[in-house]
Enzyme design. Structure first.
Site, PDB file in Angstrom:
ATOM      1  N   TYR A   1     -15.367 117.468 124.241  1.00  0.00           N
ATOM      2  CA  TYR A   1     -14.643 118.588 123.870  1.00  0.00           C
ATOM      3  C   TYR A   1     -13.722 117.916 122.653  1.00  0.00           C
ATOM      4  O   TYR A   1     -13.611 116.909 122.402  1.00  0.00           O
ATOM      5  CB  TYR A   1     -13.729 119.187 124.837  1.00  0.00           C
ATOM      6  CG  TYR A   1     -14.652 119.994 125.734  1.00  0.00           C
ATOM      7  CD1 TYR A   1     -14.947 121.184 125.568  1.00  0.00           C
ATOM      8  CD2 TYR A   1     -14.913 119.390 126.920  1.00  0.00           C
ATOM      9  CE1 TYR A   1     -15.940 121.805 126.231  1.00  0.00           C
ATOM     10  CE2 TYR A   1     -15.822 120.110 127.762  1.00  0.00           C
ATOM     11  CZ  TYR A   1     -16.327 121.316 127.662  1.00  0.00           C
ATOM     12  OH  TYR A   1     -17.401 122.005 128.260  1.00  0.00           O
ATOM     13  N   CYS A   2     -13.173 119.035 121.697  1.00  0.00           N
ATOM     14  CA  CYS A   2     -12.688 118.727 120.666  1.00  0.00           C
ATOM     15  C   CYS A   2     -11.301 117.703 120.683  1.00  0.00           C
ATOM     16  O   CYS A   2     -10.640 118.016 121.769  1.00  0.00           O
ATOM     17  CB  CYS A   2     -12.053 120.044 120.046  1.00  0.00           C
ATOM     18  SG  CYS A   2     -11.228 119.987 118.530  1.00  0.00           S
ATOM     19  N   PRO A   3     -11.207 116.711 119.956  1.00  0.00           N
ATOM     20  CA  PRO A   3     -11.894 116.603 118.791  1.00  0.00           C
ATOM     21  C   PRO A   3     -13.055 115.635 118.862  1.00  0.00           C
ATOM     22  O   PRO A   3     -13.375 115.103 117.657  1.00  0.00           O
ATOM     23  CB  PRO A   3     -10.546 116.061 117.820  1.00  0.00           C
ATOM     24  CG  PRO A   3     -10.082 115.245 118.905  1.00  0.00           C
ATOM     25  CD  PRO A   3      -9.960 115.882 120.090  1.00  0.00           C
TER      26      PRO A   3
ATOM     27  N   ASP B   1     -19.487 122.277 123.215  1.00  0.00           N
ATOM     28  CA  ASP B   1     -18.189 122.533 122.658  1.00  0.00           C
ATOM     29  C   ASP B   1     -18.104 123.581 121.862  1.00  0.00           C
ATOM     30  O   ASP B   1     -18.814 123.544 120.750  1.00  0.00           O
ATOM     31  CB  ASP B   1     -17.406 121.442 122.204  1.00  0.00           C
ATOM     32  CG  ASP B   1     -15.926 121.825 122.021  1.00  0.00           C
ATOM     33  OD1 ASP B   1     -15.515 123.059 122.182  1.00  0.00           O
ATOM     34  OD2 ASP B   1     -14.975 121.203 121.433  1.00  0.00           O
TER      35      ASP B   1
ATOM     36  N   ASP C   1     -15.563 123.255 113.781  1.00  0.00           N
ATOM     37  CA  ASP C   1     -15.057 122.207 113.469  1.00  0.00           C
ATOM     38  C   ASP C   1     -15.687 121.245 112.612  1.00  0.00           C
ATOM     39  O   ASP C   1     -15.405 120.795 111.570  1.00  0.00           O
ATOM     40  CB  ASP C   1     -14.716 121.471 114.810  1.00  0.00           C
ATOM     41  CG  ASP C   1     -13.569 121.736 115.345  1.00  0.00           C
ATOM     42  OD1 ASP C   1     -12.883 122.875 115.034  1.00  0.00           O
ATOM     43  OD2 ASP C   1     -13.299 121.489 116.451  1.00  0.00           O
TER      44      ASP C   1
END
Length: 80
Positions: A17-19, A44, A50
């Site tokens: 998951y981010c980042p 994600d 992103d």
């Protein structure tokens, strides 16, 4: 996509998951040559916006984005 794209490297960030996906993409793009294509596989939901923003910022080109079965497949061409 009609023409067959030759993928130089596949980055599997499914479950990350981010980042994470963007950071890993930034590292992986440096491992291929200019003009080659990096395939990113991510689960994600934030990975698509992103990575699109990252590509614009870094001058790399997104060739294709496909979403299937909860997996986003992004093809990025290294431009510099």
């Amino acid at each position: 996509m009609s023409q067959e794209v030759r993928i130089a490297k596949t980055l599997d960030v499914r479950g990350m998951y981010c980042p994470g996906p963007v950071l890993e993409t930034a590292k992986a793009i440096k491992q291929i040559n200019v003009g080659e294509v990096l395939e990113v596989l991510a689960t994600d939901p934030a990975a698509k916006p992103d990575i699109e923003a990252w590509a614009r910022r870094t001058g790399n080109q997104i060739i294709d984005i496909q979403q299937q079965g909860g997996v986003t497949r992004i093809l990025i061409k290294r431009m510099k």
